[in-house]
Design an enzyme around this catalytic site. Structure first.
Site, PDB file in Angstrom:
ATOM      1  N   HIS A   1      -3.161  -5.882   0.387  1.00  0.00           N
ATOM      2  CA  HIS A   1      -4.266  -5.325  -0.388  1.00  0.00           C
ATOM      3  C   HIS A   1      -3.932  -5.419  -1.871  1.00  0.00           C
ATOM      4  O   HIS A   1      -2.784  -5.685  -2.240  1.00  0.00           O
ATOM      5  CB  HIS A   1      -4.498  -3.856  -0.006  1.00  0.00           C
ATOM      6  CG  HIS A   1      -3.332  -2.985  -0.390  1.00  0.00           C
ATOM      7  ND1 HIS A   1      -2.243  -2.794   0.443  1.00  0.00           N
ATOM      8  CD2 HIS A   1      -3.058  -2.305  -1.534  1.00  0.00           C
ATOM      9  CE1 HIS A   1      -1.362  -2.029  -0.184  1.00  0.00           C
ATOM     10  NE2 HIS A   1      -1.817  -1.712  -1.379  1.00  0.00           N
TER      11      HIS A   1
ATOM     12  N   HIS B   1      -1.872  -6.854  -7.984  1.00  0.00           N
ATOM     13  CA  HIS B   1      -1.019  -7.762  -7.211  1.00  0.00           C
ATOM     14  C   HIS B   1      -1.090  -7.387  -5.738  1.00  0.00           C
ATOM     15  O   HIS B   1      -1.625  -6.335  -5.389  1.00  0.00           O
ATOM     16  CB  HIS B   1       0.432  -7.682  -7.718  1.00  0.00           C
ATOM     17  CG  HIS B   1       1.033  -6.329  -7.542  1.00  0.00           C
ATOM     18  ND1 HIS B   1       0.819  -5.296  -8.434  1.00  0.00           N
ATOM     19  CD2 HIS B   1       1.814  -5.814  -6.558  1.00  0.00           C
ATOM     20  CE1 HIS B   1       1.449  -4.210  -8.011  1.00  0.00           C
ATOM     21  NE2 HIS B   1       2.052  -4.494  -6.871  1.00  0.00           N
TER      22      HIS B   1
END
Length: 188
Positions: A45, A132
Site C-alpha cells: 500500500h 512509497h
C-alpha cells in the site's frame, strides 16, 4: 471497562495485479537479500497518514471526517516507481518502491486527510511526506546491498486509477497484517 482501541492508518491499497507484479520482482530480483521482515504482498500500500492507537469510540467520527476529505477529490492515476531505501544504501533500514504518476493530486489528498483528522486530535508527522510502498525492513545481510538493486532498469509498472483510499487496522502477527476497516471513494 478497558478502553478498546485499534492501530489505524489511511492508505491507498494497490490493485491485486500490481501487488502480484511487485511480489514477482521481490521473488526474482531480491531473493538473495536478507531482511528481518518482508512485507506480505497482500499488504502492499501507499500510506497516507499513520493514526496510531485509536479508541474504538472515535472511529465513527474519524470515518465521517475521512469521507469528507475523500469527497473533495476526483480519481487520479499512480504507478509503481523505482526502488529506494531509508537508512544507509548498503545496509538499508527500509527497502521500498517509489510512486510515480499524478503526485500533485496525491499530495492534495494527503493534505486533505491531515486537515480532516487534526480536529480529532491526530497530529501530522514532522518529516516530509514521501509516498512509497514498503517491501522489506531491517537488512540483516553481511554483505552490502548491491547498487544494482537501486539502478533503473525499466521496472516501473503501468499506472492504475486511484478511485478510493482505505482505513486500515493493523493485526499484529497475522498475514496479511492489514485489514480494511472502511473504504472512502473519491467523489468529485
Amino acid at each position: 471497562m478497558k478502553n478498546e482501541s485499534q492501530r489505524l492508518f489511511t492508505a491507498i491499497a494497490l490493485p491485486n495485479e500490481h501487488k502480484k507484479k511487485l511480489r514477482h520482482w521481490v521473488e526474482q530480483d531480491l531473493n538473495h537479500l536478507s531482511f528481518r521482515k518482508w512485507s506480505d504482498f497482500r499488504d502492499y500500500h501507499v500510506t497516507l497518514q499513520f493514526l496510531g492507537d485509536v479508541a474504538t469510540s472515535v472511529i465513527p467520527q474519524l470515518e465521517q471526517a475521512l469521507a469528507h476529505a475523500a469527497a473533495e477529490h476526483r480519481p487520479f492515476t499512480l504507478g509503481i516507481g523505482e526502488a529506494g531505501f531509508f537508512g544507509r544504501e548498503q545496509f538499508p533500514r527500509v527497502l521500498w518502491r517509489g510512486v510515480t504518476g499524478q503526485r500533485e493530486p496525491l499530495d492534495q489528498l494527503y493534505q486533505s486527510i491531515l486537515r480532516a483528522t487534526e480536529p480529532l486530535g491526530f497530529k501530522p508527522e514532522q518529516r516530509p511526506y514521501r509516498p512509497h510502498i514498503t517491501v522489506a525492513r531491517s537488512y540483516t545481510g553481511e554483505e552490502p546491498v548491491s547498487a544494482s538493486v537501486w539502478q533503473s532498469n525499466g521496472r516501473s509498472g503501468e499506472s492504475w486509477v486511484v478511485g478510493e483510499f482505505v482505513l486500515y487496522a493493523t493485526r499484529m502477527g497475522q498475514k496479511p497484517m492489514y485489514q480494511i476497516i472502511q473504504t472512502f471513494p473519491l467523489m468529485r
